[in-house]
Design an enzyme around this catalytic site. Structure first.
Site, mmCIF file in Angstrom:
data_model
loop_
_atom_site.group_PDB
_atom_site.id
_atom_site.type_symbol
_atom_site.label_atom_id
_atom_site.label_comp_id
_atom_site.label_asym_id
_atom_site.label_seq_id
_atom_site.Cartn_x
_atom_site.Cartn_y
_atom_site.Cartn_z
ATOM 1 N N ASP A 30 40.349 38.984 85.239
ATOM 2 C CA ASP A 30 38.888 38.940 85.337
ATOM 3 C C ASP A 30 38.486 39.059 86.816
ATOM 4 O O ASP A 30 39.106 38.449 87.697
ATOM 5 C CB ASP A 30 38.369 37.621 84.744
ATOM 6 C CG ASP A 30 36.879 37.659 84.463
ATOM 7 O OD1 ASP A 30 36.497 37.581 83.289
ATOM 8 O OD2 ASP A 30 36.085 37.774 85.431
ATOM 9 N N ASN A 86 33.131 34.809 73.871
ATOM 10 C CA ASN A 86 31.694 34.548 73.838
ATOM 11 C C ASN A 86 31.079 35.620 72.953
ATOM 12 O O ASN A 86 31.182 36.812 73.252
ATOM 13 C CB ASN A 86 31.109 34.610 75.258
ATOM 14 C CG ASN A 86 31.674 33.527 76.156
ATOM 15 O OD1 ASN A 86 31.914 32.409 75.700
ATOM 16 N ND2 ASN A 86 31.906 33.855 77.419
ATOM 17 N N GLY A 92 26.767 33.578 76.012
ATOM 18 C CA GLY A 92 27.249 33.984 77.331
ATOM 19 C C GLY A 92 27.938 35.334 77.368
ATOM 20 O O GLY A 92 28.519 35.696 78.395
ATOM 21 N N GLN A 93 27.887 36.099 76.271
ATOM 22 C CA GLN A 93 28.533 37.422 76.301
ATOM 23 C C GLN A 93 27.731 38.360 77.197
ATOM 24 O O GLN A 93 26.542 38.605 76.940
ATOM 25 C CB GLN A 93 28.648 38.008 74.884
ATOM 26 C CG GLN A 93 29.380 39.343 74.884
ATOM 27 C CD GLN A 93 29.621 39.912 73.486
ATOM 28 O OE1 GLN A 93 29.169 39.362 72.486
ATOM 29 N NE2 GLN A 93 30.348 41.029 73.435
ATOM 30 N N SER A 94 28.382 38.877 78.233
ATOM 31 C CA SER A 94 27.696 39.776 79.162
ATOM 32 C C SER A 94 28.232 41.207 79.070
ATOM 33 O O SER A 94 27.592 42.125 79.572
ATOM 34 C CB SER A 94 27.827 39.263 80.599
ATOM 35 O OG SER A 94 29.185 39.206 80.984
ATOM 36 N N HIS A 99 36.138 40.902 73.772
ATOM 37 C CA HIS A 99 37.176 40.455 74.698
ATOM 38 C C HIS A 99 37.407 38.972 74.531
ATOM 39 O O HIS A 99 36.489 38.217 74.226
ATOM 40 C CB HIS A 99 36.804 40.761 76.160
ATOM 41 C CG HIS A 99 35.448 40.253 76.572
ATOM 42 N ND1 HIS A 99 34.275 40.897 76.204
ATOM 43 C CD2 HIS A 99 35.066 39.180 77.288
ATOM 44 C CE1 HIS A 99 33.237 40.245 76.691
ATOM 45 N NE2 HIS A 99 33.681 39.181 77.347
ATOM 46 N N HIS A 101 38.837 35.648 76.571
ATOM 47 C CA HIS A 101 39.189 35.087 77.876
ATOM 48 C C HIS A 101 40.424 34.208 77.683
ATOM 49 O O HIS A 101 40.418 33.312 76.832
ATOM 50 C CB HIS A 101 38.065 34.189 78.403
ATOM 51 C CG HIS A 101 36.765 34.882 78.660
ATOM 52 N ND1 HIS A 101 36.354 35.240 79.938
ATOM 53 C CD2 HIS A 101 35.775 35.274 77.826
ATOM 54 C CE1 HIS A 101 35.147 35.814 79.852
ATOM 55 N NE2 HIS A 101 34.777 35.835 78.588
HETATM 56 P P1 AMP Z 1 31.547 37.569 78.996
HETATM 57 O O1 AMP Z 1 30.505 37.002 79.922
HETATM 58 O O2 AMP Z 1 32.146 36.580 78.039
HETATM 59 O O3 AMP Z 1 31.041 38.819 78.306
HETATM 60 O O4 AMP Z 1 32.762 38.007 79.903
HETATM 61 C C1 AMP Z 1 32.737 39.185 80.633
HETATM 62 C C2 AMP Z 1 33.728 39.006 81.752
HETATM 63 O O5 AMP Z 1 34.033 40.286 82.259
HETATM 64 C C3 AMP Z 1 33.218 38.165 82.923
HETATM 65 O O6 AMP Z 1 34.060 37.043 83.081
HETATM 66 C C4 AMP Z 1 33.279 39.136 84.104
HETATM 67 O O7 AMP Z 1 33.700 38.505 85.284
HETATM 68 C C5 AMP Z 1 34.297 40.150 83.630
HETATM 69 N N1 AMP Z 1 34.183 41.488 84.175
HETATM 70 C C6 AMP Z 1 33.080 42.276 84.204
HETATM 71 N N2 AMP Z 1 33.383 43.472 84.737
HETATM 72 C C7 AMP Z 1 34.709 43.442 85.028
HETATM 73 C C8 AMP Z 1 35.620 44.380 85.582
HETATM 74 N N3 AMP Z 1 35.226 45.606 85.967
HETATM 75 N N4 AMP Z 1 36.909 43.999 85.748
HETATM 76 C C9 AMP Z 1 37.310 42.772 85.376
HETATM 77 N N5 AMP Z 1 36.505 41.844 84.832
HETATM 78 C C10 AMP Z 1 35.215 42.171 84.666
#
Ligand code: AMP
Length: 113
Positions: A30, A86, A92-94, A99, A101
């Site tokens: 991450d 998430n 909290g899914q962004s 995916h 964690h």
């Molecule tokens: P979530 O907020 O559960 O959707 O997790 C998305 C995760 O993706 C976050 O922890 C970010 O730090 C990670 N992330 C976003 N872009 C990248 C990237 N290019 N390489 C690695 N991790 C990323």
């Protein structure tokens, strides 16, 4: 998906620090780690979230968890890690590509915040 960052990582268009890969799954560090070990495990094929998965994805979902366990062993954290997804913005899914964690290397509180 053309505008999906994790699809771009899966295709090699965007670089990531890959720690495990097989024909269907990929694990990479991450960018913004929340623990000493923080790895994301994704399916190569785009699935938006866990609730977007279909019955036909059952095998793939199982293989994602096996990939996480293999990754944990490879990184030496198999005795104590957390695997979490998430699902949805409210949780909290962004990134809208399924995916998990994998977090390890520090005390993990319960319940998570
Ligand atoms: P979530 O907020 O559960 O959707 O997790 C998305 C995760 O993706 C976050 O922890 C970010 O730090 C990670 N992330 C976003 N872009 C990248 C990237 N290019 N390489 C690695 N991790 C990323």
């Amino acid at each position: 998906m053309a505008d999906c960052i994790f699809c771009k990582i899966a295709s090699g268009e965007v670089n990531a620090r890959i720690v495990y890969e097989d024909p269907e799954t990929l694990a990479f560090l991450d960018l913004n780690p929340q623990a000493p070990t923080h790895v994301l495990i994704i399916p190569r094929r785009h699935i938006g979230s866990l609730t977007a998965a279909a019955e036909a994805d059952a095998g793939l979902l199982g293989r994602l968890q096996l990939a996480a366990a293999r990754t944990a062993k490879q990184l030496g954290v198999e005795g104590a890690f957390r695997l979490v997804t998430n699902n949805g913005k409210g949780a909290g899914q962004s990134v809208d590509h399924l995916h998990y964690h994998l977090l390890a290397g520090r005390k993990l509180l319960w319940p998570p915040g």
